[in-house]
Scaffold this active site. Structure first.
Site, PDB file in Angstrom:
ATOM      1  N   LYS A 291      29.244  20.417  18.181  1.00  0.00           N
ATOM      2  CA  LYS A 291      28.234  20.793  19.159  1.00  0.00           C
ATOM      3  C   LYS A 291      27.589  21.924  18.831  1.00  0.00           C
ATOM      4  CE  LYS A 291      27.693  21.762  24.102  1.00  0.00           C
ATOM      5  NZ  LYS A 291      28.091  21.914  25.323  1.00  0.00           N
ATOM      6  N   GLU A 295      23.775  24.550  24.386  1.00  0.00           N
ATOM      7  CA  GLU A 295      24.459  25.384  25.527  1.00  0.00           C
ATOM      8  C   GLU A 295      25.269  26.661  25.130  1.00  0.00           C
ATOM      9  OE1 GLU A 295      26.490  21.955  27.595  1.00  0.00           O
ATOM     10  OE2 GLU A 295      24.606  21.527  28.898  1.00  0.00           O
ATOM     11  N   ASP A 374      21.518  13.834  30.485  1.00  0.00           N
ATOM     12  CA  ASP A 374      22.997  14.151  30.483  1.00  0.00           C
ATOM     13  C   ASP A 374      23.863  13.330  31.466  1.00  0.00           C
ATOM     14  OD1 ASP A 374      25.193  15.566  30.009  1.00  0.00           O
ATOM     15  OD2 ASP A 374      24.741  17.272  30.972  1.00  0.00           O
ATOM     16  N   GLU A 402      31.692  12.681  35.405  1.00  0.00           N
ATOM     17  CA  GLU A 402      31.092  13.902  35.860  1.00  0.00           C
ATOM     18  C   GLU A 402      29.929  13.692  36.831  1.00  0.00           C
ATOM     19  OE1 GLU A 402      29.572  16.165  32.630  1.00  0.00           O
ATOM     20  OE2 GLU A 402      28.866  17.874  33.962  1.00  0.00           O
TER      21      GLU A 402
HETATM   22  C1  GCU Z   1      27.348  18.369  30.503  1.00  0.00           C
HETATM   23  C2  GCU Z   1      28.734  19.021  30.974  1.00  0.00           C
HETATM   24  C3  GCU Z   1      29.362  20.099  29.957  1.00  0.00           C
HETATM   25  C4  GCU Z   1      29.383  19.579  28.606  1.00  0.00           C
HETATM   26  C5  GCU Z   1      28.139  19.039  27.932  1.00  0.00           C
HETATM   27  C6  GCU Z   1      28.323  18.385  26.678  1.00  0.00           C
HETATM   28  O1  GCU Z   1      26.284  19.330  30.296  1.00  0.00           O
HETATM   29  O2  GCU Z   1      28.377  19.344  32.112  1.00  0.00           O
HETATM   30  O3  GCU Z   1      30.343  20.413  30.619  1.00  0.00           O
HETATM   31  O4  GCU Z   1      29.978  20.801  27.956  1.00  0.00           O
HETATM   32  O5  GCU Z   1      27.671  18.033  28.810  1.00  0.00           O
HETATM   33  O6  GCU Z   1      28.177  17.255  26.598  1.00  0.00           O
HETATM   34  O7  GCU Z   1      28.268  19.164  25.633  1.00  0.00           O
END
Ligand code: GCU
Length: 688
Positions: A291, A295, A374, A402
């Site tokens: 990843k 984020e 998402d 989620e």
């Molecule tokens: C969502 C989720 C996160 C996760 C992210 C991802 O946003 O809320 O907790 O890290 O997806 O898929 O990387």
């Protein structure tokens, strides 16, 4: 063996049908293991365990056929190159087998004899589990003739487990892999997990969270590799490889380098050495999941490079050992300013990755979430499916609930996944469905398949909600063969894991089959998504993200709601699809109604196909959704006598919570729109 957790669909309670057991006994009393390898051993061990519990006696296991080379009855397990197996399996049948496939065949000329054969070991284990399923479903063993191959090469689970034992978005207890920053040594449970996964065809697990920080950064070093190797040994026996999520800046954190620039010589060398070390401990290590630039996780952008630079550098390090890099496309600006109406999170992944199509190394696979946002309860299919034509890809599904009820509310996801897989991308004309993208046939990819974010934890039932086991089961089944229907999967799971009473089975199947739609009805309307409590993502908060800095908006005002994503007047997202779909989404008239607010900004008095206005539709579905949640519980109560007591009580408690949640959603959403618009419900129901 006594354990304090359920074995789900491998629980094996004794078959209560006497005549069936009789008939079966003849076949299962002998198991003839042709080979000596560990997979044959695993297959035999599994058959033995299952038969002992299901039929009630322990079968004889021998290495050779009992009566010379022409046994009277039994199950022969072995490789299709072995002489004994070749006697019964034709060349034609062998031809049809892929690397992981298997054949199970009742030999007509020799009643009571069943042969399980495969080209390599993994297939034998799958074959054994398949035969066990055959028995659990009380199918005729004298008629069995199955030639089965997985449709997808990669069938992976992603665990979002942290080393302190917590699980990101986990709703089923603690991590089964980590505790107190150590790798677990409870290998018994890991073995049972491997059995469960192998029985549904999973062949890889990423064991740590995609957000890699603190101790988890060090998992790729000898500090942890010794313990990870022990895990890998357990999984290997069941044909499952382990993978690790990595932090892209590891050369800085671990290697003390000044940079993690993927084109820097020292960085390249560092990753090569790291890969070498990993493979010394785990010779069949699957590879890395990354990843990056997402984020707040570091990635190649930080060093002025693109995603292909980053992924290819890692791929080169893993290539000599057969490892792969799984690179996530979940990349977007998570702090979009609300005044900026041009930036569109939905567009980000395609904008970033489409220009890189064809630039990735052959052992790189892009992992794409099914929708462009998402894991919402309803999203359009990501335009990257069908958009990327020269790149390996995996579809990422979220088994953990989620945004779909967090294993408190019932939400069987196979119905949604099936719709996604059946979506036609038109990439190569009609019948260019997502399922043919992810099984690799449409674009002839070397690697492709499914990745599912696991819903598993240390809870005694593994998944928090007993019925959420069906989601794990369904994920494996669809990844193996996307032609299964959600209904047949639900039925199979139910018979294997819960009850075989016909009335109870049909009741549960019906509950599962309608549950996604029920959940959708009482939550965010018509594809708009996101009206959840920020951060925790359970329960309603219509404006929770509307006024936060996370930048995910529905832009409801007193006149209209929704995002115009058309090419003509909106963000242009609709234009990322191939012509047929782009045209369909572009106009309000042809856009599928369940996605209307995703693609269009719609006034509350707009009349839908049902004849109801948008606002009335919102009221109706929310009242209905809450009522239907109550119906789910009523159905459950009806089958009380057919369900084990503790399971019955546990699930009942979940339904009580679901009903409260549904009512809260109904009231919060309805009052929000009533107060915004001032338009009353035409049926005069209670809105606050
Ligand atoms: C969502 C989720 C996160 C996760 C992210 C991802 O946003 O809320 O907790 O890290 O997806 O898929 O990387």
């Amino acid at each position: 063996k006594e354990v304090d957790y359920s074995l789900c669909w491998l629980e094996y309670s004794k078959i209560d049908d006497e005549p069936y057991r009789e008939k079966l006994s003849k076949v299962v009393k002998n198991i003839i293991a042709v080979g000596q390898d560990k997979f044959t051993q695993t297959a035999v061990e599994e058959l033995k365990t299952a038969v002992t519990s299901l039929v009630g006696f322990e079968p004889e296991v021998s290495k050779e056929a009992l009566c010379g080379d022409n046994p009277i009855s039994g199950i022969i397990v072995g490789n299709v190159t072995d002489a004994l197996i070749m006697k019964y399996i034709s060349d034609d049948e062998i031809q049809k087998l892929d690397e992981e496939g298997y054949v199970i065949k009742s030999v007509k000329e020799n009643p009571g004899l069943v042969v399980i054969g495969s080209k390599n070991g993994h297939g034998l284990v799958y074959g054994a589990f398949s035969f066990i399923k055959h028995i659990q479903l009380k199918r005729d063993v004298e008629e069995v003739h199955i030639i089965d191959n997985p449709k997808c090469k990669l069938r992976l689970l992603n665990h979002w487990d942290n080393m302190d034992g917590t699980v990101e978005r986990g709703y089923a207890g603690r991590s089964i892999f980590f505790c107190d920053n150590k790798v677990t040594n409870s290998l018994g449970r890991i073995k049972d997990y491997a059995r469960l996964l192998s029985s549904i065809g999973i062949n890889g697990v990423v064991i740590n969270n995609v957000n890699v920080n603190k101790n988890a950064i060090w998992l790729i070093t000898p500090k942890y590799l010794g313990d990870l190797a022990k895990l890998a040994d357990v999984f290997r026996q069941y044909g499952i490889k382990i993978y690790l999520s990595i932090n892209f800046a590891s050369p800085i954190y671990i290697g003390k380098l000044k940079t993690a620039d993927p084109l820097d010589e020292d960085v390249i060398k560092w990753w090569k050495e790291t890969a070498k070390t990993i493979y010394e401990y785990i010779p069949d290590f699957g590879g890395f999941l990354v990843k990056a630039d997402s984020e707040f996780n570091p990635g190649p952008y930080k060093f002025g490079r693109d995603h292909a630079d980053g992924a290819n550098m890692l791929a080169e390090a893993l290539a000599p050992y057969g490892g792969i890099v799984i690179w996530r496309c979940f990349v977007y600006n998570c702090t979009q300013d609300w005044r900026d109406t041009k930036t569109d999170r939905a567009k980000a992944a395609y904008d970033i990755f489409k220009p890189l199509d064809g630039k990735f190394a052959e052992n790189v696979v892009l992992q794409v979430k099914y929708g462009p946002m998402d894991f919402q309860v309803r999203e359009p299919v990501s335009p990257l499916f069908g958009g990327l034509e020269r790149t390996n890809q995996l579809i990422e599904l979220q088994i953990t609930q989620e945004y779909t009820g967090q294993q408190i509310d019932l939400c069987y996801l196979a119905t949604m996944w099936k719709e996604v897989l059946e979506f036609d991308t038109y990439a190569k004309g009609p019948e260019s469905k997502v399922k043919y993208v992810v099984d690799g046939t449409l674009f002839n990819n070397k690697y492709s398949g499914f990745a599912g974010v696991s819903n598993v934890g240390s809870d005694k039932n593994w998944t928090g909600h007993w019925l959420a086991q069906a989601n794990l089961y369904a994920f494996g089944m669809l990844a193996w063969d996307h032609s299964f229907t959600p209904e047949e999967i639900a039925r199979e799971w139910c018979v294997r894991a819960l009850t075989n009473d016909p009335f109870a089975v049909e009741t549960i199947v019906s509950m599962l089959m309608r549950s996604w739609r029920v959940y959708e009805k009482y939550t965010a309307p018509l594809g708009i998504g996101w009206m959840v409590t920020p951060h925790t993502h359970y329960g309603p908060s219509v404006d929770g993200y509307e006024y936060s800095k996370w930048g995910t908006y529905h832009r409801a005002d007193t006149k209209a709601i929704g995002i115009d994503r058309s090419v003509k007047s909106g963000t242009g997202f609709a234009g990322q699809y191939h012509r047929e779909n782009a045209a369909m989404f572009e106009s309000m008239e042809t856009c599928p109604e369940e996605l209307l607010l995703f693609f269009h900004r719609v006034p509350y008095d707009y009349v839908l196909k049902s004849g109801e206005t948008l606002i009335q539709h919102i009221y109706n579905t929310h009242f209905e959704g809450a009522e239907e949640a109550e119906k789910l519980k009523e159905d459950w109560v009806k089958i009380k006598d057919y369900i084990r007591k503790d399971i019955y009580e546990d699930v009942l408690e979940r339904f009580n919570r679901q009903i409260e949640n549904a009512k809260e959603w109904r009231d919060v959403v309805n009052s929000y729109f009533y107060r915004k618009t001032g338009i009353p419900d035409k049926y005069g129901r209670k809105i606050y």
